[in-house]
Write a protein that holds these residues in place. Structure first.
Motif, PDB file in Angstrom:
ATOM      1  N   SER A  81      24.280  30.019 -24.434  1.00 47.26           N
ATOM      2  CA  SER A  81      24.827  28.686 -24.672  1.00 47.26           C
ATOM      3  C   SER A  81      26.315  28.626 -24.345  1.00 47.26           C
ATOM      4  O   SER A  81      26.772  27.680 -23.683  1.00 47.26           O
ATOM      5  CB  SER A  81      24.600  28.279 -26.134  1.00 47.26           C
ATOM      6  N   THR A  84      26.926  28.901 -20.549  1.00 40.74           N
ATOM      7  CA  THR A  84      26.470  27.669 -19.899  1.00 40.74           C
ATOM      8  C   THR A  84      27.463  26.541 -20.128  1.00 40.74           C
ATOM      9  O   THR A  84      27.765  25.759 -19.214  1.00 40.74           O
ATOM     10  CB  THR A  84      25.085  27.266 -20.422  1.00 40.74           C
ATOM     11  N   GLN A  88      29.501  24.621 -17.214  1.00 36.68           N
ATOM     12  CA  GLN A  88      29.385  23.173 -17.028  1.00 36.68           C
ATOM     13  C   GLN A  88      30.734  22.474 -17.135  1.00 36.68           C
ATOM     14  O   GLN A  88      30.999  21.516 -16.407  1.00 36.68           O
ATOM     15  CB  GLN A  88      28.405  22.582 -18.044  1.00 36.68           C
ATOM     16  N   ILE A 146      21.575  31.039 -17.227  1.00 38.50           N
ATOM     17  CA  ILE A 146      22.970  30.591 -17.190  1.00 38.50           C
ATOM     18  C   ILE A 146      23.320  29.969 -15.841  1.00 38.50           C
ATOM     19  O   ILE A 146      23.881  28.863 -15.779  1.00 38.50           O
ATOM     20  CB  ILE A 146      23.918  31.758 -17.510  1.00 38.50           C
ATOM     21  N   GLY A 149      21.905  26.626 -15.102  1.00 39.93           N
ATOM     22  CA  GLY A 149      22.279  25.678 -16.142  1.00 39.93           C
ATOM     23  C   GLY A 149      23.702  25.171 -16.072  1.00 39.93           C
ATOM     24  O   GLY A 149      24.056  24.219 -16.772  1.00 39.93           O
ATOM     25  N   ILE A 150      24.536  25.798 -15.229  1.00 39.92           N
ATOM     26  CA  ILE A 150      25.948  25.389 -15.211  1.00 39.92           C
ATOM     27  C   ILE A 150      26.196  24.166 -14.332  1.00 39.92           C
ATOM     28  O   ILE A 150      27.313  23.645 -14.302  1.00 39.92           O
ATOM     29  CB  ILE A 150      26.862  26.546 -14.745  1.00 39.92           C
ATOM     30  N   ASN A 152      25.149  20.262 -13.790  1.00 39.53           N
ATOM     31  CA  ASN A 152      24.498  19.214 -14.559  1.00 39.53           C
ATOM     32  C   ASN A 152      24.977  17.846 -14.090  1.00 39.53           C
ATOM     33  O   ASN A 152      26.173  17.542 -14.171  1.00 39.53           O
ATOM     34  CB  ASN A 152      24.795  19.414 -16.050  1.00 39.53           C
ATOM     35  N   THR A 204      25.434  19.889 -24.182  1.00 37.21           N
ATOM     36  CA  THR A 204      25.033  21.132 -23.514  1.00 37.21           C
ATOM     37  C   THR A 204      24.564  22.168 -24.519  1.00 37.21           C
ATOM     38  O   THR A 204      23.565  22.861 -24.298  1.00 37.21           O
ATOM     39  CB  THR A 204      26.210  21.690 -22.693  1.00 37.21           C
ATOM     40  N   THR A 208      20.782  23.658 -24.516  1.00 44.77           N
ATOM     41  CA  THR A 208      20.612  25.087 -24.248  1.00 44.77           C
ATOM     42  C   THR A 208      20.059  25.806 -25.473  1.00 44.77           C
ATOM     43  O   THR A 208      19.190  26.675 -25.348  1.00 44.77           O
ATOM     44  CB  THR A 208      21.965  25.718 -23.837  1.00 44.77           C
TER      45      THR A 208
END
Length: 278
Positions: A81, A84, A88, A146, A149-150, A152, A204, A208
Motif C-alpha cells: 500500500s 503504491t 501514484q 505495486i 498499481g502506480i 491511475n 489509494t 490497495t
C-alpha cells in the motif's frame, strides 16, 4: 418574508432528516458486522436475529489472531500500500500538472482517452496484465501488485481538477522570479494541493488495502499473502464460521478507519475543490 423563511427552515430540516436516515442506513452493515463478531455460532444463526449478543464471545478475536500469521499479512499489505501510494503520487501529480498547465498538441484528446480507461473493468485487462507481469519476471512478488498499481487514471483526473483551481497568477509570479517548471510544480502546485493529495492517499490506500483479486492472481506463496487473502482462507467449502470471519474482517478494517478519521477534513475539502475550476 416570514413565511418564506419558515419554508426555508422546513426544507433544510427535511433534507437533514433524510440525510441522517440515509447515513444510519449505511451504518447498518457495519454495526451488524460488529454484533456478529461478538456472537457464538448458535446465536449467529438464531431466528429471529438479535443485535445485542446475549454472551459476548471475545474468543472469536483471540481465535482469529492465533489462527494465522496476521502480522506478516499486515506487513505485506502495508508495504504494498505504501509503495503504491508513493508511486501514484509521483505519476499522477506529474501527469495532472501536464494536463492542467502545459500546452501541447492533442492534450485534451489524450486526456479523454486516458479517462476512458476508467471504464474498462479489471477482468478485461487481467490476462494481458498477467502476461506482461510474467514477462517481466515479477509473478509471485509484491512488485507484481505495486508496478501496475502506480498508474491511475482517476488519481490523475482528481489532481488535475484540483490543479485547475490554483490561480495562474501564482505561477506567473514564480516565473518572473526565475523559477522553472520543476520548481513551480513543487513550490506552487504541490504545496498548495494538500487536500487533493490526501484524498488520493485515502482512495489509494483503501483500494490497495482491500484488494483481493489481483493478489489472488499474482501471489502464490503464503508468506507473500495480503490481509484479504489471509481472511479468505477461513471461508470453507461447506462450512464457514461467519462470526469469526466478521471478527477478522473488523481487525483488517481498523487501519482504514483510522486513516479516514484523521484525513476526513482534507478528504471532504479535496473532493469539493476538485469539482471547481479557475
Amino acid at each position: 418574508m416570514h413565511q418564506g423563511k419558515t419554508k426555508k427552515i422546513v426544507y433544510k430540516t427535511a433534507i437533514h432528516i433524510i440525510l441522517i436516515i440515509l447515513s444510519l442506513t449505511m451504518l447498518v452493515p457495519f454495526l451488524w458486522m460488529i454484533s456478529s463478531s461478538l456472537k457464538t455460532t448458535q446465536e449467529m444463526f438464531a431466528s429471529p436475529p438479535t443485535w445485542i449478543p446475549r454472551y459476548v464471545a471475545w474468543e472469536n478475536y483471540t481465535y482469529m489472531l492465533k489462527a494465522a500469521p496476521w502480522f506478516k499479512y499486515f506487513a505485506n499489505t502495508f508495504f504494498i500500500s505504501v509503495l503504491t501510494i508513493i508511486g501514484q503520487l509521483v505519476t499522477c501529480s506529474m501527469a495532472a500538472y501536464a494536463f492542467a498547465r502545459l500546452r501541447f498538441k492533442g492534450r485534451n484528446l489524450i486526456f479523454l482517452i486516458y479517462l476512458g480507461t476508467m471504464m474498462i473493468p479489471f477482468q478485461v485487462v487481467m490476462i494481458p496484465q498477467f502476461k506482461i507481469v510474467k514477462l517481466l519476471g515479477l509473478v509471485n512478488t509484491h512488485w507484481s501488485l505495486i508496478v501496475p498499481g502506480i498508474f491511475n487514471a482517476f488519481g490523475t483526473f482528481l489532481l488535475r481538477q484540483f490543479f485547475l483551481t490554483i490561480p495562474r497568477e501564482l505561477e506567473e509570479a514564480a516565473k518572473i522570479d526565475g523559477c522553472g517548471y520543476p520548481r513551480i510544480f513543487w513550490e506552487i502546485v504541490i504545496k498548495n494541493s494538500k487536500p487533493a493529495i490526501i484524498t488520493l492517499v485515502v482512495f489509494t490506500f483503501m483500494n490497495t488495502w482491500n484488494d483481493f483479486q489481483r493478489p489472488l492472481i499474482f501471489l502464490n506463496d503464503d508468506s507473500l499473502w495480503t490481509l484479504s487473502m489471509g481472511l479468505a482462507k477461513f471461508q470453507g467449502t461447506y462450512v464457514t464460521q461467519w462470526n469469526q470471519m466478521m471478527a477478522g474482517a473488523l481487525i483488517t478494517m481498523v487501519p482504514v478507519l483510522i486513516l479516514y478519521i484523521f484525513a476526513q477534513k482534507y478528504f471532504v475539502q479535496g473532493i469539493v475543490m476538485s469539482g471547481l475550476k479557475e
